[in-house]
Design a protein around this motif. Structure first.
Motif, PDB file in Angstrom:
ATOM      1  N   GLU A  24       0.859  -1.221  -0.177  1.00 44.37           N
ATOM      2  CA  GLU A  24      -0.076   0.054  -0.185  1.00 44.37           C
ATOM      3  C   GLU A  24       0.655   1.381  -0.088  1.00 44.37           C
ATOM      4  O   GLU A  24       0.781   1.894  -0.455  1.00 44.37           O
ATOM      5  CB  GLU A  24      -1.034   0.359   1.152  1.00 44.37           C
ATOM      6  CG  GLU A  24      -1.860   1.021   1.345  1.00 44.37           C
ATOM      7  CD  GLU A  24      -2.858   1.374   0.628  1.00 44.37           C
ATOM      8  OE1 GLU A  24      -3.601   2.605   0.206  1.00 44.37           O
ATOM      9  OE2 GLU A  24      -3.030   0.160  -0.333  1.00 44.37           O
ATOM     10  N   ARG A  28       1.535   4.314  -2.768  1.00 40.14           N
ATOM     11  CA  ARG A  28       1.565   5.464  -2.592  1.00 40.14           C
ATOM     12  C   ARG A  28       3.143   5.828  -3.031  1.00 40.14           C
ATOM     13  O   ARG A  28       3.072   7.978  -3.243  1.00 40.14           O
ATOM     14  CB  ARG A  28       1.334   5.774  -1.278  1.00 40.14           C
ATOM     15  CG  ARG A  28       0.259   4.956  -1.192  1.00 40.14           C
ATOM     16  CD  ARG A  28      -0.360   5.714   0.313  1.00 40.14           C
ATOM     17  NE  ARG A  28      -2.213   4.990   0.649  1.00 40.14           N
ATOM     18  CZ  ARG A  28      -2.668   5.840   2.066  1.00 40.14           C
ATOM     19  NH1 ARG A  28      -2.087   7.131   2.441  1.00 40.14           N
ATOM     20  NH2 ARG A  28      -4.029   4.902   1.901  1.00 40.14           N
ATOM     21  N   ALA A 402      -6.232   1.303   3.887  1.00 43.36           N
ATOM     22  CA  ALA A 402      -5.645   2.121   3.765  1.00 43.36           C
ATOM     23  C   ALA A 402      -5.598   3.358   4.634  1.00 43.36           C
ATOM     24  O   ALA A 402      -4.759   4.386   5.386  1.00 43.36           O
ATOM     25  CB  ALA A 402      -6.786   3.304   3.133  1.00 43.36           C
ATOM     26  N   ASP A 406      -2.407   6.163   5.966  1.00 42.43           N
ATOM     27  CA  ASP A 406      -2.722   7.438   6.344  1.00 42.43           C
ATOM     28  C   ASP A 406      -2.438   7.828   7.355  1.00 42.43           C
ATOM     29  O   ASP A 406      -1.591   8.628   7.794  1.00 42.43           O
ATOM     30  CB  ASP A 406      -4.165   7.440   5.852  1.00 42.43           C
ATOM     31  CG  ASP A 406      -4.917   7.413   5.128  1.00 42.43           C
ATOM     32  OD1 ASP A 406      -4.433   7.635   4.030  1.00 42.43           O
ATOM     33  OD2 ASP A 406      -6.042   6.953   4.887  1.00 42.43           O
ATOM     34  N   GLU A 409       1.257   8.002   7.413  1.00 43.99           N
ATOM     35  CA  GLU A 409       2.262   9.434   6.301  1.00 43.99           C
ATOM     36  C   GLU A 409       1.762  10.702   7.428  1.00 43.99           C
ATOM     37  O   GLU A 409       2.399  11.741   7.694  1.00 43.99           O
ATOM     38  CB  GLU A 409       0.897   9.545   5.102  1.00 43.99           C
ATOM     39  CG  GLU A 409       1.173   8.497   4.492  1.00 43.99           C
ATOM     40  CD  GLU A 409       0.843   8.454   3.063  1.00 43.99           C
ATOM     41  OE1 GLU A 409       1.146   8.216   1.772  1.00 43.99           O
ATOM     42  OE2 GLU A 409      -0.901   8.749   3.115  1.00 43.99           O
TER      43      GLU A 409
END
Length: 419
Positions: A24, A28, A402, A406, A409
């Motif tokens: 994932e 990104r 996800a 998130d 990050e």
């Protein structure tokens, strides 16, 4: 974009979720490199991820617990010592090799499995931000289950559990003493000071909040994510699909991390045969079907199988309560019989039963009759399937991959702003 270094335990229940999360992050635009021993390199690279091999010139401690000691107690003591020696050996290996390897590859931040015991010390040596991932019930939540389902422990078994149930957030006993000694050699204080002096940016668990027990307080940096599952990472496997005959199907598995008790499969087969149910058994890749000769009925027994596909077709699942299997079962909305054996399994079983999606049975003194009664209850009471479907909706809505990416990050951006 960041370059993440990953420290993971070798077991499939730990490695698979972290590979899914790494993919994932790569999608990104980030880079991800796993730091592990060489036998995992092919598996990790197969999924398009970078790999740095950790090797040792010293031999791993030999297991002496199989020697013919006269007294069972002495055998258990030696087994405990062997287990601790292996944990410490791996921890020391990573503390020697990972810091220079990460420095040489330009790692910006570390993602570590909760039981990658060297992780916070490696991060502190390199002054790198780090995120902790609990692939199971977080250790600091506790792994105890009700007495009605948890196996009764002897004194030595309780000591073994206390010594082995360690994590980057919950260090204790001889493992902690050895790590503190190693930290002193590089000028660091005791590991107990890490939470205050060099804490993790975030602690993420794939345990969904809807499955956890009610909690009034949680650390500010703690996050429920949900299942870290990527179907594209699962290898293609053969399965005799033509043998499925349309009967109500029961899928039984006791995971991949421990050698399953074959006697339990015999009890399950006897119960399914009496109820005319079709049984599919996976041996977790550790034994061949020949090890289960003489099962009652006509069970389909395989060494390994495509679990995500089987779960779509199963009506009831019987498992050990490993969190990955439990979450994959919930993602398909299937009721469960849980027979917990060790580790976090009693804690998972208690949560599943509390949510109304499972019946938990004690492994000790289990009978085919008890399994038959549980199967009859799950099949005859639609409330279990209804609850499983409600949990399916909640678990799928969590979008664990996800959400976890998130959090990682955002935590890094906030940390960069503070710097």
């Amino acid at each position: 974009m960041s370059h993440f270094g990953v420290l993971s335990y070798k077991g499939a229940g730990h490695l698979n979720p972290l590979i899914a999360l790494a993919r994932e992050l790569v999608a990104r635009g980030h880079r991800v490199t796993f730091f592990q021993t060489a036998e995992l390199e092919e598996h990790v690279r197969l999924h398009g991820l970078e790999f740095c091999s950790i090797t040792s010139s010293a031999a791993r401690p030999a297991t002496s617990s199989r020697l013919a000691y006269r007294w069972k107690f002495m055998q258990e003591i030696v087994a405990l010592r062997d287990g601790i020696d292996r944990i410490v050996f791996d921890m020391e290996l990573f503390l020697r090799q990972v810091p220079p390897a990460m420095a040489g590859r330009g790692i910006d931040a570390i993602i570590m499995d909760e039981i990658a015991l060297a992780g916070p010390t490696v991060a502190e040596i390199l002054r790198l931000p780090y995120v902790v991932i609990s692939t199971s019930v977080p250790h600091n939540f506790g792994w105890d289950g009700p007495r009605s389902i948890a196996s009764r422990e002897t004194l030595i078994e309780r000591v073994q559990r206390e010594c082995h149930q360690v994590s980057v957030l919950r260090m204790r006993g001889p493992v902690r003493r050895r790590l503190d000694a190693l930290r002193r050699t590089v000028g660091l204080g005791p590991i107990g000071q890490v939470k205050r002096k060099f804490p993790e940016l975030a602690h993420i668990t794939q345990l969904p909040q809807c499955l956890d027990l009610p909690r009034t307080t949680l650390p500010y940096n703690f996050h429920y994510a949900g299942p870290l599952v990527d179907e594209a990472t699962r290898p293609a496997m053969d399965f005799p699909w033509g043998r499925l005959d349309g009967r109500t199907m029961v899928y039984a598995t006791f995971g991949t991390s421990r050698r399953s008790d074959l006697a339990l499969f015999h009890l399950i087969a006897e119960a399914c045969n009496e109820l005319c149910l079709q049984l599919v058994i996976s041996l977790g890749g550790r034994r061949g079907p020949e090890s289960l000769h003489g099962l009652p009925g006509d069970a389909i027994v395989v060494k390994a199988l495509p679990q995500l596909e089987i779960l779509k077709r199963a009506d009831i699942v019987i498992s050990h309560g490993g969190l990955n299997t439990a979450l994959e079962t919930l993602r398909e909305g299937k009721p469960t019989i849980v027979i917990p054996r060790a580790f976090d399994q009693p804690a998972v079983a208690a949560r599943l039963e509390r949510c109304g999606v499972a019946l938990a049975l004690p492994a000790k003194d289990l009978s085919a009759g008890a399994i038959r009664t549980a199967l009859h209850t799950l099949l005859g009471q639609p409330g279990y399937r209804d609850a499983a479907m409600r949990m399916k909706a909640a678990v799928c809505a969590s979008d664990g991959l996800a959400h976890a990416a998130d959090v990682i990050e955002l935590s890094l951006r906030r940390q960069g702003t503070r710097s």
